[in-house]
Motif scaffolding. Structure first.
Motif, PDB file in Angstrom:
ATOM      1  N   ARG A 183       0.851  -1.187   0.000  1.00 41.77           N
ATOM      2  CA  ARG A 183       0.000   0.000   0.000  1.00 41.77           C
ATOM      3  C   ARG A 183       0.889   1.240   0.000  1.00 41.77           C
ATOM      4  O   ARG A 183       2.003   1.207   0.522  1.00 41.77           O
ATOM      5  CB  ARG A 183      -0.929   0.013   1.218  1.00 41.77           C
ATOM      6  N   TRP A 184       0.372   2.325  -0.551  1.00 41.51           N
ATOM      7  CA  TRP A 184       1.191   3.514  -0.763  1.00 41.51           C
ATOM      8  C   TRP A 184       0.965   4.617   0.273  1.00 41.51           C
ATOM      9  O   TRP A 184       1.402   5.758   0.054  1.00 41.51           O
ATOM     10  CB  TRP A 184       0.904   4.074  -2.155  1.00 41.51           C
ATOM     11  N   ASP A 185       0.360   4.306   1.393  1.00 38.35           N
ATOM     12  CA  ASP A 185       0.018   5.345   2.364  1.00 38.35           C
ATOM     13  C   ASP A 185       1.232   6.162   2.810  1.00 38.35           C
ATOM     14  O   ASP A 185       1.204   7.400   2.832  1.00 38.35           O
ATOM     15  CB  ASP A 185      -0.661   4.721   3.593  1.00 38.35           C
ATOM     16  N   GLU A 186       2.309   5.478   3.192  1.00 34.27           N
ATOM     17  CA  GLU A 186       3.515   6.175   3.641  1.00 34.27           C
ATOM     18  C   GLU A 186       4.095   7.024   2.516  1.00 34.27           C
ATOM     19  O   GLU A 186       4.534   8.164   2.734  1.00 34.27           O
ATOM     20  CB  GLU A 186       4.562   5.176   4.131  1.00 34.27           C
ATOM     21  N   ILE A 239       2.558   8.394  -0.001  1.00 30.66           N
ATOM     22  CA  ILE A 239       1.715   9.576  -0.250  1.00 30.66           C
ATOM     23  C   ILE A 239       1.962  10.634   0.819  1.00 30.66           C
ATOM     24  O   ILE A 239       2.053  11.833   0.513  1.00 30.66           O
ATOM     25  CB  ILE A 239       0.230   9.177  -0.305  1.00 30.66           C
ATOM     26  N   ARG A 240       2.094  10.205   2.088  1.00 35.05           N
ATOM     27  CA  ARG A 240       2.383  11.167   3.161  1.00 35.05           C
ATOM     28  C   ARG A 240       3.711  11.865   2.918  1.00 35.05           C
ATOM     29  O   ARG A 240       3.824  13.092   3.069  1.00 35.05           O
ATOM     30  CB  ARG A 240       2.402  10.465   4.520  1.00 35.05           C
ATOM     31  N   SER A 270      -2.246  13.373  -3.731  1.00 34.11           N
ATOM     32  CA  SER A 270      -2.892  12.072  -3.954  1.00 34.11           C
ATOM     33  C   SER A 270      -3.264  11.877  -5.413  1.00 34.11           C
ATOM     34  O   SER A 270      -3.332  10.737  -5.896  1.00 34.11           O
ATOM     35  CB  SER A 270      -4.129  11.925  -3.064  1.00 34.11           C
ATOM     36  N   HIS A 299      -3.635   4.192  -8.494  1.00 35.99           N
ATOM     37  CA  HIS A 299      -3.749   3.054  -7.585  1.00 35.99           C
ATOM     38  C   HIS A 299      -4.074   1.737  -8.293  1.00 35.99           C
ATOM     39  O   HIS A 299      -4.061   0.692  -7.643  1.00 35.99           O
ATOM     40  CB  HIS A 299      -4.789   3.356  -6.512  1.00 35.99           C
ATOM     41  N   GLU A 327      -1.031  -0.344  -7.692  1.00 39.12           N
ATOM     42  CA  GLU A 327      -0.477  -0.227  -6.337  1.00 39.12           C
ATOM     43  C   GLU A 327       0.224  -1.473  -5.820  1.00 39.12           C
ATOM     44  O   GLU A 327       1.298  -1.399  -5.221  1.00 39.12           O
ATOM     45  CB  GLU A 327      -1.582   0.184  -5.364  1.00 39.12           C
TER      46      GLU A 327
END
Length: 351
Positions: A303-306, A308-309, A330, A335, A338
């Motif tokens: 997942r790309w959460d980190e 993106i932050r 974002s 995605h 992803e």
């Protein structure tokens, strides 16, 4: 706010000129969200098979990618590589994207932000997380600079559109130095070594791959290491390419090979040292070993959460300095792709 490198000249005008954007990017409006020609990104499901005859034009800086694939035994790609282009610097990649001579490239986190600022629509399709610094700060020969705090009042090589630029800005912020505490000298990364050698700048961020040869040539120069990282090593492509179903399928097929290739290089440092650094870059074996000793273990997040932050923090940092306009990053991530890189590698390389 005036540029510390060029007092009295508007920073945005200076940086647009530096990056070679013609006609001041339509009056410096630049942002993709203000462009009447902005292209809507497709959210159509990716095809499960690459259509016959599909080709891609892929960036391969210093011809490393095709050598990596050759050594790793990746010979039967499910698409044709129309061209491997020896392009690496972010500004050059953006120009090649615009000219339609390049369709997928490997860069750090800064170029997609810069492309957005220039009004060019592109998306990130794969991510490798970098946990250790890929860059260090080199001094000009004979300098007495020893810490980032010593950068105050000095001339620093700065490239806004490249990873080296954000590493410098993050290092300054961490050291409590403001932009006007230093003189940012506008250069592109391929000019950094010459600028150091001639004394045009006091400090330049060099890639780990460049530093050994520079230090061997200039015994009175030194390097300053920090814990500042450029977190993202990514693949990205123009929206116009991603909206082509056949090419999107080819990129989806390319991503697993890209990920596996990086794992192969990490697991075979001796072969890579001999074949790439010694064989093509004219480094000595000890210099090559010094580089690979600093190499990052490839890490492909499911997942790309980190990511993106981190990309948002980077964009905000640039916006604070007046280098770009603030926006939500974002929209830079597609995605649909992803999980592809993470699924292609063993569990120890997923993070």
């Amino acid at each position: 706010m005036p540029s510390p490198a060029l007092p009295g000249l508007d920073r945005r005008l200076f940086l647009t000129s530096l990056l070679g954007v013609t006609a001041a990017a339509a009056g410096l409006s630049g942002c993709a969200d203000s462009s009447a020609a902005a292209e809507e990104a497709s959210d159509a499901p990716l095809a499960s098979k690459v259509p016959a005859g599909t080709s891609l034009k892929i960036a391969s800086y210093q011809n490393a990618q095709q050598l990596q694939f050759k050594l790793a035994g990746f010979r039967d790609l499910p698409f044709k590589v129309a061209n491997w282009l020896n392009i690496g610097a972010g500004p050059d990649v953006i120009n090649a994207f615009r000219a339609k001579s390049l369709e997928v490239a490997n860069n750090a986190g800064i170029p997609p932000i810069q492309a957005h600022y220039q009004g060019f629509d592109a998306k990130i399709v794969a991510i490798n997380i970098t946990r250790k610094p890929n860059y260090l700060f080199a001094t000009k020969p004979g300098s007495d600079i020893r810490t980032v705090a010593d950068f105050k009042g000095k001339r620093l090589a700065f490239s806004q559109g490249q990873a080296q630029g954000v590493v410098l800005l993050r290092a300054l912020k961490k050291a409590g130095l403001a932009y006007d505490d230093v003189e940012l000298v506008p250069l592109t990364s391929n000019q950094f070594l010459t600028a150091l050698q001639s004394g045009q700048v006091d400090i330049a961020p060099l890639a780990n791959t460049q530093a050994p040869a520079y230090l061997a040539q200039y015994k009175s120069a030194r390097t300053i290491t920090t814990d500042v990282v450029d977190l993202l090593n990514l693949l990205w492509a123009p929206v116009s390419v991603l909206n082509d179903k056949a090419k999107a399928a080819a990129i989806a097929a390319y991503i697993p090979y890209w990920a596996k290739g990086q794992v192969w290089t990490y697991e075979h440092p001796d072969q890579w040292n001999e074949q790439f650094y010694v064989g093509t870059q004219n480094l000595t074996l000890p210099q090559a070993k010094a580089i690979t000793a600093l190499a990052n273990k490839p890490l492909f997040p499911p997942r790309w959460d980190e990511a993106i932050r981190w990309e948002q923090e980077t964009a905000d940092l640039l916006a604070e300095g007046g280098f770009v306009k603030k926006f939500d990053v974002s929209e830079l991530f597609d995605h649909r792709f992803e999980s592809l890189a993470a699924k292609a590698v063993p569990a120890e390389y997923r993070r």
